[in-house]
Motif scaffolding. Structure first.
Motif, PDB file in Angstrom:
ATOM      1  N   UNK A 196       0.825  -1.206   0.000  1.00 56.00           N
ATOM      2  CA  UNK A 196       0.000   0.000   0.000  1.00 56.00           C
ATOM      3  C   UNK A 196       0.867   1.267   0.000  1.00 56.00           C
ATOM      4  N   UNK A 197       1.056   1.823  -1.178  1.00 60.84           N
ATOM      5  CA  UNK A 197       1.928   2.990  -1.331  1.00 60.84           C
ATOM      6  C   UNK A 197       1.440   4.166  -0.484  1.00 60.84           C
ATOM      7  N   UNK A 198       0.122   4.362  -0.437  1.00 62.04           N
ATOM      8  CA  UNK A 198      -0.430   5.495   0.316  1.00 62.04           C
ATOM      9  C   UNK A 198      -0.030   5.428   1.777  1.00 62.04           C
ATOM     10  N   UNK A 199      -0.152   4.259   2.350  1.00 66.94           N
ATOM     11  CA  UNK A 199       0.179   4.082   3.773  1.00 66.94           C
ATOM     12  C   UNK A 199       1.669   4.314   4.008  1.00 66.94           C
ATOM     13  N   UNK A 200       2.499   3.762   3.161  1.00 67.20           N
ATOM     14  CA  UNK A 200       3.954   3.921   3.339  1.00 67.20           C
ATOM     15  C   UNK A 200       4.336   5.391   3.211  1.00 67.20           C
ATOM     16  N   UNK A 201       3.771   6.063   2.234  1.00 64.63           N
ATOM     17  CA  UNK A 201       4.125   7.462   2.008  1.00 64.63           C
ATOM     18  C   UNK A 201       3.670   8.370   3.142  1.00 64.63           C
ATOM     19  N   UNK A 202       2.525   8.063   3.743  1.00 74.04           N
ATOM     20  CA  UNK A 202       2.012   8.906   4.826  1.00 74.04           C
ATOM     21  C   UNK A 202       2.774   8.710   6.127  1.00 74.04           C
ATOM     22  N   UNK A 203       3.340   7.506   6.319  1.00 71.24           N
ATOM     23  CA  UNK A 203       3.788   7.160   7.670  1.00 71.24           C
ATOM     24  C   UNK A 203       5.199   7.624   8.018  1.00 71.24           C
ATOM     25  N   UNK A 204       6.054   7.832   7.048  1.00 73.66           N
ATOM     26  CA  UNK A 204       7.457   8.180   7.287  1.00 73.66           C
ATOM     27  C   UNK A 204       8.177   7.259   8.277  1.00 73.66           C
ATOM     28  N   UNK A 205       8.054   5.965   8.031  1.00 71.90           N
ATOM     29  CA  UNK A 205       8.855   4.982   8.761  1.00 71.90           C
ATOM     30  C   UNK A 205       9.979   4.509   7.842  1.00 71.90           C
ATOM     31  N   UNK A 206      10.871   3.740   8.424  1.00 66.08           N
ATOM     32  CA  UNK A 206      11.944   3.148   7.629  1.00 66.08           C
ATOM     33  C   UNK A 206      11.361   2.186   6.568  1.00 66.08           C
ATOM     34  N   UNK A 207      11.958   2.185   5.394  1.00 66.52           N
ATOM     35  CA  UNK A 207      11.494   1.311   4.316  1.00 66.52           C
ATOM     36  C   UNK A 207      12.628   0.403   3.846  1.00 66.52           C
ATOM     37  N   UNK A 208      12.358  -0.896   3.859  1.00 68.49           N
ATOM     38  CA  UNK A 208      13.271  -1.865   3.246  1.00 68.49           C
ATOM     39  C   UNK A 208      12.590  -2.357   1.982  1.00 68.49           C
ATOM     40  N   UNK A 209      13.255  -2.191   0.854  1.00 67.19           N
ATOM     41  CA  UNK A 209      12.665  -2.648  -0.406  1.00 67.19           C
ATOM     42  C   UNK A 209      13.427  -3.852  -0.936  1.00 67.19           C
ATOM     43  N   UNK A 210      12.669  -4.902  -1.230  1.00 61.64           N
ATOM     44  CA  UNK A 210      13.259  -6.115  -1.802  1.00 61.64           C
ATOM     45  C   UNK A 210      12.903  -6.198  -3.272  1.00 61.64           C
ATOM     46  N   UNK A 211      13.822  -6.735  -4.060  1.00 59.44           N
ATOM     47  CA  UNK A 211      13.561  -6.995  -5.469  1.00 59.44           C
ATOM     48  C   UNK A 211      14.322  -8.256  -5.854  1.00 59.44           C
ATOM     49  N   UNK A 212      13.608  -9.233  -6.367  1.00 61.60           N
ATOM     50  CA  UNK A 212      14.232 -10.528  -6.705  1.00 61.60           C
ATOM     51  C   UNK A 212      15.116 -11.053  -5.579  1.00 61.60           C
ATOM     52  N   UNK A 213      14.650 -10.909  -4.359  1.00 60.84           N
ATOM     53  CA  UNK A 213      15.374 -11.462  -3.214  1.00 60.84           C
ATOM     54  C   UNK A 213      16.506 -10.601  -2.687  1.00 60.84           C
ATOM     55  N   UNK A 214      16.761  -9.456  -3.360  1.00 54.13           N
ATOM     56  CA  UNK A 214      17.855  -8.599  -2.884  1.00 54.13           C
ATOM     57  C   UNK A 214      17.304  -7.352  -2.203  1.00 54.13           C
ATOM     58  N   UNK A 215      18.035  -6.887  -1.215  1.00 49.60           N
ATOM     59  CA  UNK A 215      17.657  -5.641  -0.549  1.00 49.60           C
ATOM     60  C   UNK A 215      18.192  -4.494  -1.397  1.00 49.60           C
ATOM     61  N   UNK A 216      17.283  -3.774  -2.073  1.00 49.84           N
ATOM     62  CA  UNK A 216      17.754  -2.735  -2.986  1.00 49.84           C
ATOM     63  C   UNK A 216      17.591  -1.332  -2.399  1.00 49.84           C
ATOM     64  N   UNK A 217      16.923  -1.240  -1.228  1.00 52.95           N
ATOM     65  CA  UNK A 217      16.776   0.096  -0.641  1.00 52.95           C
ATOM     66  C   UNK A 217      16.567  -0.052   0.845  1.00 52.95           C
ATOM     67  N   UNK A 218      17.196   0.831   1.607  1.00 53.55           N
ATOM     68  CA  UNK A 218      17.005   0.886   3.048  1.00 53.55           C
ATOM     69  C   UNK A 218      17.047   2.359   3.407  1.00 53.55           C
TER      70      UNK A 218
END
Ligand code: ADP
Length: 229
Positions: A196-218
């Protein structure tokens, strides 16, 4: 308090679930786990609850390797973790109160203590007045609030929520996020997988993004980056 050290998970058929994940989540953090379907979010949470073991690497919780837990130690380990699922997973033949009570009754908790803890958990989610209702007499948002009460009733250090707002309309989802934020502010670490992009964008918590099993953003206060996922 949660540390993945060079963790990889390859399934028996050769599919890579996670690849070389190095990440540390401190006590009391609220972390979103984002990424497309198949990115590795469930693999991450299943490793954390010791539903499966990594092929490589180590996972530490409170400084201890959970890889090394013996089968009989796993239930005890999981008592320190609350789970919240997209589809609530309540027992249909039990009231809201009974659903929340069940998880601590099996621990042999004294009846008066069960009542005190369950009433407090239902109070935290604002559902005292619905406690004698069965799941099919509750809205989706109310059912999810019962599920949150069940997750927190044993006062866990960590909550893992897998798409907890996935079946809810935006307004109801916002109410669920308010409750999770309250729980987090009281000190519980929350790891929440979400699309849920809306929730993530509103909350300003830390975000870990995975793509094909790799951590591509922290990112400390990441936002979802619409379009990339
Ligand atoms: P997400 O939760 O982000 O949708 P998953 O962690 O479920 O992603 O899946 C990551 C990858 O691992 C996907 O390619 C998925 O098909 C694969 N996978 C997940 N579980 C298994 C399994 N038990 N056996 C084989 N491959 C699996």
């Amino acid at each position: 308090m949660i540390q993945f050290i060079n963790v990889s998970k390859e399934f028996q058929n050769g599919t890579v679930g996670l690849k070389n994940i190095d990440v540390k989540i401190e006590e009391g953090e609220f972390v979103f786990l984002v990424g497309a379907s198949g990115a590795g979010k469930s693999t991450f949470t299943k490793l954390l609850i010791r539903e499966m073991l990594p092929t490589e690497g180590n996972i530490l919780v409170n400084g201890k390797s959970i890889n090394r837990l013996k089968q009989r130690q796993i239930p005890h380990y999981r008592r320190n973790i609350g789970f919240i699922f997209q589809n609530y997973r309540l027992l249909a033949d039990r009231t809201a109160f009974e659903n929340v009570a069940f998880s601590i009754e099996v621990l042999g908790t004294h009846r008066r203590e069960v009542e005190r803890k369950v009433n407090y958990a239902l109070h935290m989610v604002g559902l005292e007045d619905r406690k004698n209702h069965f799941p099919d007499e509750l809205s989706g948002g109310e059912q999810q609030r019962v599920a949150i009460a069940r997750a927190i009733v044993n006062n866990p250090q960590i909550i893992i929520a897998d798409e907890p707002t996935g079946n809810l309309d935006p307004e109801t989802a916002k109410g669920i996020m308010d409750i999770l934020n309250d729980i987090n502010i009281k000190g519980t670490t929350i790891v929440m997988a979400t699309h849920d992009a809306g929730i993530v964008n509103r909350a300003s918590h830390r975000v870990l993004e995975l793509s094909n099993g790799e951590l591509i953003r922290d990112e400390r206060q990441g936002g979802y980056r619409l379009g990339l996922i």
